[in-house]
Scaffold this active site. Structure first.
Site, PDB file in Angstrom:
ATOM      1  N   TYR A  22      10.545  20.849 -37.798  1.00  0.00           N
ATOM      2  CA  TYR A  22      10.284  19.474 -37.361  1.00  0.00           C
ATOM      3  C   TYR A  22       8.942  18.959 -37.888  1.00  0.00           C
ATOM      4  O   TYR A  22       8.173  18.356 -37.149  1.00  0.00           O
ATOM      5  CB  TYR A  22      10.337  19.383 -35.829  1.00  0.00           C
ATOM      6  CG  TYR A  22      11.757  19.294 -35.310  1.00  0.00           C
ATOM      7  CD1 TYR A  22      12.430  18.080 -35.303  1.00  0.00           C
ATOM      8  CD2 TYR A  22      12.436  20.426 -34.866  1.00  0.00           C
ATOM      9  CE1 TYR A  22      13.747  17.995 -34.855  1.00  0.00           C
ATOM     10  CE2 TYR A  22      13.753  20.348 -34.425  1.00  0.00           C
ATOM     11  CZ  TYR A  22      14.398  19.130 -34.421  1.00  0.00           C
ATOM     12  OH  TYR A  22      15.698  19.031 -33.993  1.00  0.00           O
ATOM     13  N   TYR A 150      19.705  16.119 -25.855  1.00  0.00           N
ATOM     14  CA  TYR A 150      19.415  17.062 -26.940  1.00  0.00           C
ATOM     15  C   TYR A 150      19.795  18.456 -26.453  1.00  0.00           C
ATOM     16  O   TYR A 150      19.399  18.867 -25.366  1.00  0.00           O
ATOM     17  CB  TYR A 150      17.934  17.032 -27.319  1.00  0.00           C
ATOM     18  CG  TYR A 150      17.562  18.119 -28.299  1.00  0.00           C
ATOM     19  CD1 TYR A 150      17.778  17.946 -29.661  1.00  0.00           C
ATOM     20  CD2 TYR A 150      17.035  19.337 -27.860  1.00  0.00           C
ATOM     21  CE1 TYR A 150      17.476  18.957 -30.570  1.00  0.00           C
ATOM     22  CE2 TYR A 150      16.739  20.350 -28.755  1.00  0.00           C
ATOM     23  CZ  TYR A 150      16.954  20.154 -30.102  1.00  0.00           C
ATOM     24  OH  TYR A 150      16.662  21.155 -30.997  1.00  0.00           O
ATOM     25  N   ASP A 251      22.684  22.108 -19.035  1.00  0.00           N
ATOM     26  CA  ASP A 251      21.784  22.675 -20.040  1.00  0.00           C
ATOM     27  C   ASP A 251      20.388  22.705 -19.422  1.00  0.00           C
ATOM     28  O   ASP A 251      19.652  21.728 -19.472  1.00  0.00           O
ATOM     29  CB  ASP A 251      21.818  21.817 -21.314  1.00  0.00           C
ATOM     30  CG  ASP A 251      20.838  22.322 -22.363  1.00  0.00           C
ATOM     31  OD1 ASP A 251      20.073  23.275 -22.079  1.00  0.00           O
ATOM     32  OD2 ASP A 251      20.834  21.749 -23.475  1.00  0.00           O
ATOM     33  N   LYS A 280      14.344  28.805 -23.077  1.00  0.00           N
ATOM     34  CA  LYS A 280      12.883  28.650 -23.143  1.00  0.00           C
ATOM     35  C   LYS A 280      12.056  29.533 -22.178  1.00  0.00           C
ATOM     36  O   LYS A 280      11.364  30.412 -22.617  1.00  0.00           O
ATOM     37  CB  LYS A 280      12.545  27.182 -22.961  1.00  0.00           C
ATOM     38  CG  LYS A 280      13.105  26.354 -24.131  1.00  0.00           C
ATOM     39  CD  LYS A 280      12.446  25.036 -24.289  1.00  0.00           C
ATOM     40  CE  LYS A 280      12.730  24.438 -25.635  1.00  0.00           C
ATOM     41  NZ  LYS A 280      13.797  23.436 -25.689  1.00  0.00           N
TER      42      LYS A 280
HETATM   43  C1  LIG Z   1      14.936  23.285 -26.681  1.00  0.00           C
HETATM   44  C2  LIG Z   1      16.246  22.950 -26.112  1.00  0.00           C
HETATM   45  C3  LIG Z   1      17.427  23.480 -26.642  1.00  0.00           C
HETATM   46  C4  LIG Z   1      17.445  24.328 -27.870  1.00  0.00           C
HETATM   47  O1  LIG Z   1      16.787  25.533 -27.670  1.00  0.00           O
HETATM   48  P1  LIG Z   1      16.292  26.395 -28.948  1.00  0.00           P
HETATM   49  O2  LIG Z   1      15.785  27.653 -28.351  1.00  0.00           O
HETATM   50  O3  LIG Z   1      15.226  25.571 -29.595  1.00  0.00           O
HETATM   51  O4  LIG Z   1      17.460  26.591 -29.825  1.00  0.00           O
HETATM   52  C5  LIG Z   1      18.613  23.172 -26.005  1.00  0.00           C
HETATM   53  N1  LIG Z   1      18.636  22.391 -24.921  1.00  0.00           N
HETATM   54  C6  LIG Z   1      17.530  21.865 -24.382  1.00  0.00           C
HETATM   55  C7  LIG Z   1      17.632  21.032 -23.153  1.00  0.00           C
HETATM   56  C8  LIG Z   1      16.295  22.118 -24.964  1.00  0.00           C
HETATM   57  O5  LIG Z   1      15.186  21.575 -24.442  1.00  0.00           O
END
Ligand SMILES: *Cc1c(COP(=O)(O)O)cnc(C)c1O
Length: 433
Positions: A22, A150, A251, A280
């Site tokens: 990015y 996202y 998510d 994360k």
């Molecule tokens: C960061 C993120 C992802 C992707 O995770 P990566 O470990 O970067 O592949 C998916 N969903 C959400 C809500 C995110 O914040």
């Protein structure tokens, strides 16, 4: 080896051989050389400490190089660093799965490990489609997602996140997903209910009997610019998705592990989704790992005599023991009452400082969910020129802060000292004036 290189040697090697995520490397300033971390601070090669207000892209929970996680990873590395996860299991994987099941609501009891947030999402989408195929409902193939959402950078995750606007170069690769309006709200919003009603109306129209799953970032759309919705909206969403016989995927890659105030956004909203995607914060920011936690009845649909009924998906590093060991140590820290107290303290400071901004020129749509606070400083997009200027302003004052376009936000590690958080808010006020 890195210790024998000067910072400028490191940057020279980087500039010659490394490709950054990015980043427009042609115009970006030279990368900073991080040499160590402690607590909320990253220390540069020249000894300058920077306070990490973004938890190093939202992954760090308890501070950098936390000694208990360091010890857990080191002990595990000396014992067993990796083992094939088909035919084998190991204590850290089994214990972490049990630990996650214990703190997630209801029968979210079955954990599928993968490598990152994107794969945690891919797994959820693939499980949803195969779940219906295994049950003889092969007509349920459609996916619904929310505008601005996202979900990661792999093809399935891009498809459900395509309205985030990052993926234009690969548009022809993405499969069709119907996008629903997202009722973003903020403190003092007087019109959220009509926005929610419009979102429900679109949802009810789309929720036909060919829908397999609906995916949402619950409470906070992170990469969209910390756009928040009300817990009430998620309740109404869950009722409608359940009534339509589709699956609800939360998510929680960013919102998990205490970010929104409760341990998970689903707990804060009082909603039980069918699947939760985690990554994360899962390892406290130490190792890349993802997990898709599934309600046990969904898992049951994959059991039978035929291999074809099984979930034929896996990654070389599935359930890496180091990642699981870090996850267990991080979970223990998260469940310590001291962590709960610190998270509440961060939220209280955010709330006071956002209230003090009320009505001041240059701050729009203040919003807060747990340890995440955000405010718009204008109306530009992700490539707005304000972002890099504010980032530089913070950097010059010893902070890592990374606005998304005109959106300024703080998402700090839970160990951040209150005085440092107040200084961050002072810096934001100074940046705007
Ligand atoms: C960061 C993120 C992802 C992707 O995770 P990566 O470990 O970067 O592949 C998916 N969903 C959400 C809500 C995110 O914040």
């Amino acid at each position: 080896m890195s210790d024998s290189l000067s910072d400028s040697d490191i940057v020279a090697l980087d500039r010659r051989h490394v490709w950054h995520p990015y980043t427009q490397e042609y115009t970006a300033p030279e990368p900073l050389v991080a040499s160590s971390g402690q607590g909320a601070r990253i220390v540069l090669g020249d000894g300058r400490p920077l306070i990490d207000l973004v938890s190093s892209w939202w992954v760090n929970l308890h501070g950098h190089a936390h000694p208990e996680i360091v010890r857990a990873v080191a002990e595990q590395a000396a014992r067993l660093e990796q083992v094939i996860f088909a035919d084998f299991t190991h204590a850290p994987a089994a214990r972490l799965a049990a630990g996650l099941a214990a703190i997630l609501p209801g029968d979210l009891d079955r954990v599928f490990y993968s490598d990152n947030g994107s794969t945690a999402v891919e797994v959820a989408l693939k499980v949803a489609l195969q779940f219906f195929a295994n049950r003889g409902e092969a007509g349920r193939t459609r996916l619904l997602a929310f505008e601005g959402g996202y979900h990661g950078d792999t093809v399935g995750a891009m498809s459900v996140g395509k309205s985030s606007g990052y993926f234009r170069a690969w548009e022809n690769l993405l499969f069709p997903v119907n996008m629903l309006p997202y009722p973003a709200t903020f403190l003092g919003d007087g019109e959220v209910e009509s926005r929610e009603a419009a979102a429900y109306e679109a949802l009810e129209r789309e929720l036909t009997d060919d829908v397999a799953a609906v995916i949402i970032e619950p409470l906070i759309q992170g990469a969209a610019g910390m756009r928040m919705c009300r817990p009430e909206f998620l309740k109404g969403l869950a009722e409608r998705v359940r009534a339509a016989g589709a699956l609800l995927i939360f998510d929680e890659v960013m919102t998990g592990f205490g970010r929104t105030g409760d341990l998970f956004a689903c707990l804060k909203a009082g909603v039980q989704p069918d699947m939760v995607c985690l990554s994360k914060g899962l390892t406290g920011g130490f190792l890349p790992m993802g997990a898709t936690v599934v309600r046990e009845p969904i898992h049951q649909a994959f059991l039978g005599q035929s291999l074809r009924q099984a979930f034929l998906h896996g990654h070389s590093y599935t359930a890496n023991p180091l990642g699981c060991a870090a996850g267990l140590a991080s979970l223990a820290l998260l469940l310590d009452p001291d962590c709960t107290r610190r998270r509440a303290e961060i939220e209280a400071i955010h709330r006071d400082r956002l209230a003090a901004l009320g009505g001041r020129w240059g701050f729009f749509r203040p919003r807060l969910a747990g340890t995440v606070a955000a405010v718009d400083l204008g109306d530009g997009g992700y490539d707005s020129a304000d972002g890099p200027r504010i980032k530089r302003f913070f950097l010059e004052r010893g902070f890592i802060m990374r606005p998304m376009g005109p959106v300024a936000y703080f998402l700090p590690p839970y160990c951040l000292e209150p005085a440092d958080l107040h200084r961050a808010w002072d810096t934001l006020e100074a940046a705007v004036s």
